[in-house]
Design an enzyme around this catalytic site. Sequence first.
Site, PDB file in Angstrom:
ATOM      1  N   ASP A  85       0.845  -1.194   0.000  1.00 52.81           N
ATOM      2  CA  ASP A  85       0.000   0.000   0.000  1.00 52.81           C
ATOM      3  C   ASP A  85       0.879   1.243   0.000  1.00 52.81           C
ATOM      4  O   ASP A  85       2.040   1.197   0.407  1.00 52.81           O
ATOM      5  CB  ASP A  85      -0.948   0.001   1.205  1.00 52.81           C
ATOM      6  CG  ASP A  85      -0.226  -0.090   2.543  1.00 52.81           C
ATOM      7  OD1 ASP A  85       0.755  -0.862   2.642  1.00 52.81           O
ATOM      8  OD2 ASP A  85      -0.616   0.620   3.482  1.00 52.81           O
ATOM      9  N   ASP A 116       8.887   4.024  -0.872  1.00 52.79           N
ATOM     10  CA  ASP A 116       8.116   3.439   0.235  1.00 52.79           C
ATOM     11  C   ASP A 116       6.871   2.774  -0.293  1.00 52.79           C
ATOM     12  O   ASP A 116       5.890   3.435  -0.540  1.00 52.79           O
ATOM     13  CB  ASP A 116       7.758   4.553   1.223  1.00 52.79           C
ATOM     14  CG  ASP A 116       6.955   4.062   2.398  1.00 52.79           C
ATOM     15  OD1 ASP A 116       6.984   2.854   2.678  1.00 52.79           O
ATOM     16  OD2 ASP A 116       6.274   4.887   3.022  1.00 52.79           O
ATOM     17  N   GLU A 150      -0.082  -1.043   5.675  1.00 53.14           N
ATOM     18  CA  GLU A 150       0.992  -0.515   6.518  1.00 53.14           C
ATOM     19  C   GLU A 150       0.796   0.963   6.792  1.00 53.14           C
ATOM     20  O   GLU A 150       1.105   1.450   7.871  1.00 53.14           O
ATOM     21  CB  GLU A 150       2.344  -0.752   5.838  1.00 53.14           C
ATOM     22  CG  GLU A 150       3.535  -0.680   6.788  1.00 53.14           C
ATOM     23  CD  GLU A 150       4.127   0.707   6.931  1.00 53.14           C
ATOM     24  OE1 GLU A 150       4.940   0.908   7.843  1.00 53.14           O
ATOM     25  OE2 GLU A 150       3.791   1.609   6.143  1.00 53.14           O
TER      26      GLU A 150
HETATM   27 ZN   LIG Z   1       6.771   2.008   4.288  1.00 52.16          ZN
END
Ligand SMILES: [Zn+2]
Length: 447
Positions: A85, A116, A150
Amino acid sequence: MEYTLTSKVQSQAKAVLKDWIAVPSVCDETDDKTPFGRHIQEALEIALDTCEELGFKTFIDPQGYYGYAEIGQGEELLAILCHLDVVPAEDLVEWTHNPFEMVESDGKLYGRGTQDDKGPSVAALYGVKALMDQGYEFNKRVRFIFGTDEETLWRCMARYGEIEEQATYGFAPDSAFPLTYAEKGLLQAYLVGPGSNDLTLNNDRAFNAVPAKAMYQGDKMDAVKAALDQLGFEYTEEARQIVVLGKSVHAKDAYEGTNAVIRLALALEKLFPENPAFKLIKDKFYETGYAKPIFGEVEDEMSGPLTVNLSKLIINEDESRIGLDIRIPVTADKDLLVDQLAKAAAEYDFEYQEFDYLNSLYVPLDSPLVNTLLEVYRDLTGDMTEPISSGGATFARTMPNCVAFGAQTKGAAVTEHQIDEYISVENFYDAMEIYAHAVKELASDPA
Ligand SMILES: [Zn+2]
């Protein structure tokens, strides 16, 4: 860094990352067929398809909370903890390129999730693929675990933890090299108090970022502006509302940001000196990011100071609600801190409500895992930077004996959660190389 990985495997990895970035896997809980939205489901399926093509055995949670891909055999399980995610792109117009179409420019790979955590996840995956190509056999099971939640509540890993096998040890490629062996406890909570008939506020920002904007709309526009001017706080006016301006940073670095919500509260306190929410904020939080009037000095050598980010301030007729993100040093006593917070809040007729809590992480520096990973990293990079502790939260804390390992290389800009997020191509390839050697050391027999 000298690469042992071939340019073929590097460009395959880049192509796969492009496919993964193309899925806008932002949490959406309005879909009734999936827990976190169809895009996250799609990201999970694409990631597992990639793994299957590479020769991994895959499993997808029938409810769609997580999936994993495994290679190798043996009793022990080396877990690589990833997430698929991403945080929302926010203002699309501010991006130089479409955030969901990976663009390579000036040696950088732009797109939401490149740093990320899709970029690091693909780097680790292709590091292992390179070992497979080179004929290595794995004497442990190497399992990539893909979480899907997350950036919000980690319900994916909660469910994984209830049902699935825990790691013997492992790492999360979701931070910076060299490695993070301690992560603060993470407490997200509300203080809820009396409502107000004088004004309405609806500043409901993400817990984990210092708010860069705070809005006021109401019949005291001129007086609010005068108060902001008097305090020297910046603001603009848009669509008949006042927008107080701050500077956003990650909540773990709250003391480095400028909190627009607190600034708005400090201005409003001048107009509504009897309002308990504004009084509470002025007396106990102010602008520092530590809330020392409540907690005092809380700090340890392993993990640094306690930090507090106040990101939500909602006031209506029924209630006033303050949202807090608190990062707790690994040796501090959470219950004691909660006690102090609840007592401070009660002075203003506010009540403490816990929203979410994540345990801290601590793997000793002299453990074999830390030694091996550090040695691999140092051999390849020559960088002798000591392992760090962090206020950030990675999946490493969801399992025993796991640390955060990469993927940001030394000196790399932190672009996660920001407009124009990118990972440099060099960082991406360096990380692949490091992950390949790490997994080779931890889980393989000589080819
Ligand atoms: Zn992350």
